[in-house]
Motif scaffolding. Structure first.
Motif, PDB file in Angstrom:
ATOM      1  N   PHE A  70       0.841  -1.195   0.000  1.00 50.49           N
ATOM      2  CA  PHE A  70       0.000   0.000   0.000  1.00 50.49           C
ATOM      3  C   PHE A  70       0.881   1.252   0.000  1.00 50.49           C
ATOM      4  CE2 PHE A  70      -3.779  -2.391   1.478  1.00 50.49           C
ATOM      5  CZ  PHE A  70      -4.740  -1.765   0.699  1.00 50.49           C
ATOM      6  N   ILE A  71       1.931   1.250   0.802  1.00 54.96           N
ATOM      7  CA  ILE A  71       2.823   2.405   0.894  1.00 54.96           C
ATOM      8  C   ILE A  71       3.572   2.609  -0.422  1.00 54.96           C
ATOM      9  CG2 ILE A  71       4.864   3.302   2.075  1.00 54.96           C
ATOM     10  CD1 ILE A  71       3.823   1.750   4.586  1.00 54.96           C
ATOM     11  N   VAL A  72       4.064   1.529  -1.018  1.00 55.45           N
ATOM     12  CA  VAL A  72       4.774   1.629  -2.291  1.00 55.45           C
ATOM     13  C   VAL A  72       3.842   2.140  -3.394  1.00 55.45           C
ATOM     14  CG1 VAL A  72       5.907   0.260  -4.103  1.00 55.45           C
ATOM     15  CG2 VAL A  72       6.482  -0.127  -1.709  1.00 55.45           C
ATOM     16  N   ALA A  73       2.622   1.599  -3.460  1.00 58.01           N
ATOM     17  CA  ALA A  73       1.680   2.032  -4.482  1.00 58.01           C
ATOM     18  C   ALA A  73       1.306   3.500  -4.310  1.00 58.01           C
ATOM     19  CB  ALA A  73       0.427   1.156  -4.433  1.00 58.01           C
ATOM     20  N   CYS A  74       1.131   3.940  -3.072  1.00 62.24           N
ATOM     21  CA  CYS A  74       0.813   5.343  -2.809  1.00 62.24           C
ATOM     22  C   CYS A  74       1.975   6.239  -3.241  1.00 62.24           C
ATOM     23  CB  CYS A  74       0.495   5.538  -1.332  1.00 62.24           C
ATOM     24  SG  CYS A  74      -0.201   7.133  -0.953  1.00 62.24           S
ATOM     25  N   GLY A  75       3.191   5.806  -2.989  1.00 60.63           N
ATOM     26  CA  GLY A  75       4.360   6.570  -3.415  1.00 60.63           C
ATOM     27  C   GLY A  75       4.455   6.672  -4.924  1.00 60.63           C
ATOM     28  N   LEU A  76       4.145   5.585  -5.628  1.00 61.37           N
ATOM     29  CA  LEU A  76       4.171   5.611  -7.089  1.00 61.37           C
ATOM     30  C   LEU A  76       3.118   6.562  -7.654  1.00 61.37           C
ATOM     31  CD1 LEU A  76       4.697   1.830  -7.900  1.00 61.37           C
ATOM     32  CD2 LEU A  76       6.314   3.689  -8.270  1.00 61.37           C
ATOM     33  N   VAL A  77       1.945   6.594  -7.031  1.00 62.32           N
ATOM     34  CA  VAL A  77       0.885   7.492  -7.498  1.00 62.32           C
ATOM     35  C   VAL A  77       1.289   8.937  -7.280  1.00 62.32           C
ATOM     36  CG1 VAL A  77      -1.470   8.269  -7.033  1.00 62.32           C
ATOM     37  CG2 VAL A  77      -0.990   5.846  -7.241  1.00 62.32           C
ATOM     38  N   HIS A  78       1.781   9.260  -6.093  1.00 64.41           N
ATOM     39  CA  HIS A  78       2.122  10.648  -5.778  1.00 64.41           C
ATOM     40  C   HIS A  78       3.376  11.137  -6.511  1.00 64.41           C
ATOM     41  CE1 HIS A  78      -0.946  11.710  -2.927  1.00 64.41           C
ATOM     42  NE2 HIS A  78      -0.809  10.518  -2.362  1.00 64.41           N
ATOM     43  N   ALA A  79       4.268  10.238  -6.876  1.00 61.08           N
ATOM     44  CA  ALA A  79       5.475  10.626  -7.608  1.00 61.08           C
ATOM     45  C   ALA A  79       5.195  10.804  -9.102  1.00 61.08           C
ATOM     46  CB  ALA A  79       6.569   9.587  -7.409  1.00 61.08           C
ATOM     47  N   GLY A  80       4.049  10.309  -9.563  1.00 61.17           N
ATOM     48  CA  GLY A  80       3.703  10.438 -10.972  1.00 61.17           C
ATOM     49  C   GLY A  80       4.218   9.305 -11.834  1.00 61.17           C
ATOM     50  N   ALA A  81       4.834   8.303 -11.233  1.00 58.38           N
ATOM     51  CA  ALA A  81       5.387   7.183 -11.992  1.00 58.38           C
ATOM     52  C   ALA A  81       4.285   6.370 -12.672  1.00 58.38           C
ATOM     53  CB  ALA A  81       6.210   6.285 -11.078  1.00 58.38           C
ATOM     54  N   LEU A  82       3.140   6.261 -12.037  1.00 57.08           N
ATOM     55  CA  LEU A  82       2.046   5.494 -12.618  1.00 57.08           C
ATOM     56  C   LEU A  82       1.513   6.144 -13.880  1.00 57.08           C
ATOM     57  CD1 LEU A  82       1.408   2.913 -11.199  1.00 57.08           C
ATOM     58  CD2 LEU A  82      -0.618   3.948 -10.266  1.00 57.08           C
ATOM     59  N   SER A  83       1.405   7.471 -13.879  1.00 59.44           N
ATOM     60  CA  SER A  83       0.882   8.154 -15.066  1.00 59.44           C
ATOM     61  C   SER A  83       1.884   8.093 -16.219  1.00 59.44           C
ATOM     62  CB  SER A  83       0.522   9.597 -14.736  1.00 59.44           C
ATOM     63  OG  SER A  83       1.657  10.300 -14.314  1.00 59.44           O
ATOM     64  N   LEU A  84       3.176   8.024 -15.926  1.00 58.18           N
ATOM     65  CA  LEU A  84       4.180   7.881 -16.984  1.00 58.18           C
ATOM     66  C   LEU A  84       4.016   6.565 -17.736  1.00 58.18           C
ATOM     67  CD1 LEU A  84       7.434   9.219 -15.263  1.00 58.18           C
ATOM     68  CD2 LEU A  84       6.121  10.305 -17.088  1.00 58.18           C
TER      69      LEU A  84
END
Length: 126
Positions: A70-84
């Motif tokens: 959950f923490i890793v996924a939240c970090g990916l969302v907030h860092a913008g890595a998921l949208s890339l």
């Protein structure tokens, strides 16, 4: 059925309603466990778990791993890595059918190799 079973079913029903209404998962689950332990403390029923028994499951390695994801996924969302990753893959569909077909193939291929881990990464709003 004894009253403890009815009480447990009622708590499970409340948990489902709370999760459907998108309340924070961690608060709902810990609240439900706490409620069951509280009732066990007042009634001293051997059929309900004590606080020690109930909260000992939170030390399970699998549960800690999912919590870390959950923490890793939240970090990916907030860092913008998921949208890339998702923007070039999915693009901007013009209708629902096109959006579903663009999602269907990546999800079907990735789900063959990945576990079903947390899909709603952040329970807080920034």
């Amino acid at each position: 059925m004894p009253w403890e079973a009815w009480f447990t079913l009622a708590v499970v029903g409340l948990v489902l309603v709370a999760l459907i209404r998108n309340y924070a998962t961690d608060v709902v689950v810990v609240g439900a466990v706490s409620l069951v332990c509280l009732i066990q403390g007042f009634t001293n029923s051997p059929r309900l778990p004590s606080a020690k028994e109930a909260f000992s499951a939170y030390g399970n390695e699998a549960l800690v791993t999912v919590g870390a994801l959950f923490i890793v996924a939240c970090g990916l969302v907030h860092a913008g890595a998921l949208s890339l990753i998702s923007a070039p893959l999915l693009g901007r569909p013009k209708n629902v059918m096109q959006a579903q077909s663009r999602l269907m193939f990546p999800v079907a291929s990735l789900s063959a190799f990945l576990n079903n881990t947390p899909s709603s990464p952040c329970s807080f709003r920034s």
